[in-house]
Design a protein around this motif. Structure first.
Motif, PDB file in Angstrom:
ATOM      1  N   PHE A 287      17.751  39.276  79.688  1.00 39.77           N
ATOM      2  CA  PHE A 287      17.689  37.855  79.360  1.00 39.77           C
ATOM      3  C   PHE A 287      16.460  37.540  78.508  1.00 39.77           C
ATOM      4  CE2 PHE A 287      16.043  33.609  80.503  1.00 39.77           C
ATOM      5  CZ  PHE A 287      17.093  32.824  80.031  1.00 39.77           C
ATOM      6  N   LEU A 288      15.315  38.113  78.888  1.00 36.29           N
ATOM      7  CA  LEU A 288      14.089  37.866  78.141  1.00 36.29           C
ATOM      8  C   LEU A 288      14.182  38.428  76.722  1.00 36.29           C
ATOM      9  CD1 LEU A 288      11.400  38.556  80.899  1.00 36.29           C
ATOM     10  CD2 LEU A 288      12.112  36.342  79.972  1.00 36.29           C
ATOM     11  N   ILE A 289      14.781  39.595  76.604  1.00 34.15           N
ATOM     12  CA  ILE A 289      14.950  40.200  75.281  1.00 34.15           C
ATOM     13  C   ILE A 289      15.826  39.316  74.396  1.00 34.15           C
ATOM     14  CG2 ILE A 289      15.973  42.145  74.029  1.00 34.15           C
ATOM     15  CD1 ILE A 289      15.083  43.937  76.367  1.00 34.15           C
ATOM     16  N   LEU A 290      16.914  38.806  74.985  1.00 36.17           N
ATOM     17  CA  LEU A 290      17.803  37.915  74.227  1.00 36.17           C
ATOM     18  C   LEU A 290      17.066  36.651  73.805  1.00 36.17           C
ATOM     19  CD1 LEU A 290      21.144  38.250  76.226  1.00 36.17           C
ATOM     20  CD2 LEU A 290      20.642  39.121  73.937  1.00 36.17           C
ATOM     21  N   CYS A 291      16.232  36.135  74.720  1.00 39.20           N
ATOM     22  CA  CYS A 291      15.455  34.933  74.394  1.00 39.20           C
ATOM     23  C   CYS A 291      14.505  35.199  73.224  1.00 39.20           C
ATOM     24  CB  CYS A 291      14.663  34.468  75.619  1.00 39.20           C
ATOM     25  SG  CYS A 291      15.692  33.737  76.913  1.00 39.20           S
ATOM     26  N   VAL A 292      13.866  36.372  73.237  1.00 38.98           N
ATOM     27  CA  VAL A 292      12.947  36.732  72.164  1.00 38.98           C
ATOM     28  C   VAL A 292      13.706  36.851  70.844  1.00 38.98           C
ATOM     29  CG1 VAL A 292      11.443  38.559  71.281  1.00 38.98           C
ATOM     30  CG2 VAL A 292      11.279  37.856  73.680  1.00 38.98           C
ATOM     31  N   ILE A 293      14.882  37.477  70.879  1.00 32.69           N
ATOM     32  CA  ILE A 293      15.685  37.641  69.663  1.00 32.69           C
ATOM     33  C   ILE A 293      16.118  36.289  69.118  1.00 32.69           C
ATOM     34  CG2 ILE A 293      17.880  38.514  68.775  1.00 32.69           C
ATOM     35  CD1 ILE A 293      17.607  40.858  70.710  1.00 32.69           C
TER      36      ILE A 293
END
Length: 309
Positions: A287-293
């Motif tokens: 989820f955090l990775i998607l948010c960063v992207i």
């Protein structure tokens, strides 16, 4: 009754742990193990319940270890129900043997049991319910159910001392031929049980002394009507598997959702779902990775528009 006797390996450990953790000062003591039943006369084919109970005086106990025998020639043991028992921690689950005509078990009461509370109409001194069926008879017979002499109770004194114990047997008159008023006391209780087992928790553990230090789960619940019949465990998209606590997990990476189903004797059930922390962290990381992207994509587009303007 479906069983997996893993608890025998850690019986002594639990016995020691119980009377150390829940000990109280001791005094003079006397206890009586006895049986009670709705009737004492039955016919061929009747199924009836015999309740194992305990009366104590002047002291508290925290462990009951019992061996019970019955008249093998005229009685068949059908089941042992732990429903509404004062024993909440079963060190050794009831072991039933028709061949030796015995029922053996050991259980504990965290915090101790000090007898029936005055005014308690439910007679809260039940240890367990034995379910018997009368075999084919050739003559009127007498059936006996009794506690064996090696049965014992341990005091809640911090030392695990054995308490003085008295036994009272039960006798039943068994008549030839089936009665017009056929009795199946156990089936009557099952048919009136519409309540599922109590909610419970599932815990993941890892211990160098158990399962070669692999992850396992621990679970337990109670059913006050007819008692727990069995448990099933499901990991991820796998099949339901008959299980008993503690249960060794197949997914040692802890990436699967774990479901534990408790089923009582009346087939009522409750399912508890547990998501391992490692799986939660994995989804959180994704989820955090998607948010960063997404944030990077938005920021990139904003800069692009500013350049164009």
């Amino acid at each position: 009754m479906k069983k997996i006797n893993l608890q025998f390996k850690i019986k002594n450990y639990y016995l020691l742990l119980l009377f150390i953790l829940f000990g109280l000062p001791s005094a003079a003591f006397g206890a009586v193990l006895y049986f009670s039943s709705a009737n004492n006369i039955y016919h061929e084919g009747d199924v009836f319940i015999v309740e194992a109970r305990i009366n104590i005086q002047d002291e508290c106990i925290n462990i009951v270890e019992a061996d019970i025998s019955f008249s093998q020639d005229v009685l068949e043991i059908v089941d042992f129900s732990k429903a509404n028992s004062i024993l909440s921690l079963w060190v050794s689950s009831p072991l039933i043997s028709q061949e030796t005509a015995t029922i053996s078990f050991a259980g504990g009461i965290p915090g101790g049991y000090c007898g029936i509370v005055p005014g308690d109409l439910s007679e809260s001194n039940l240890i367990g319910k034995l379910v018997f069926k009368v075999k084919e008879l050739f003559q009127t017979s007498i059936a006996n159910v009794k506690f064996l002499e090696n049965s014992r109770v341990l005091l809640n004194d911090g030392f695990g001392a054995s308490g003085e114990l008295e036994f009272k047997d039960a006798s039943f008159t068994l008549l030839v031929g089936q009665s017009e008023d056929f009795k199946n006391e156990w089936q009557e209780q099952i048919e009136t049980d519409l309540v599922p087992p109590e909610l419970f928790e599932v815990e993941i553990n890892k211990n160098p002394e158990m399962f070669e230090n692999k992850y396992f789960i621990v679970f337990s619940t109670a059913d006050k009507q007819t008692g727990i019949d069995y448990y099933e465990v499901k990991e991820g998209k796998g099949e339901w598997i008959i299980a008993q606590s503690p249960y060794l997990l197949k997914d040692q990476n802890l990436q699967s959702i774990i479901k534990v189903k408790a089923v009582d004797q009346a087939d009522n059930q409750v399912i508890i779902e547990y998501t391992p922390l490692r799986r939660q962290l994995t989804f959180l990381a994704i989820f955090l990775i998607l948010c960063v992207i997404i944030f990077w994509w938005i920021l990139k587009n904003i800069k692009k528009r500013n350049i164009q303007n």
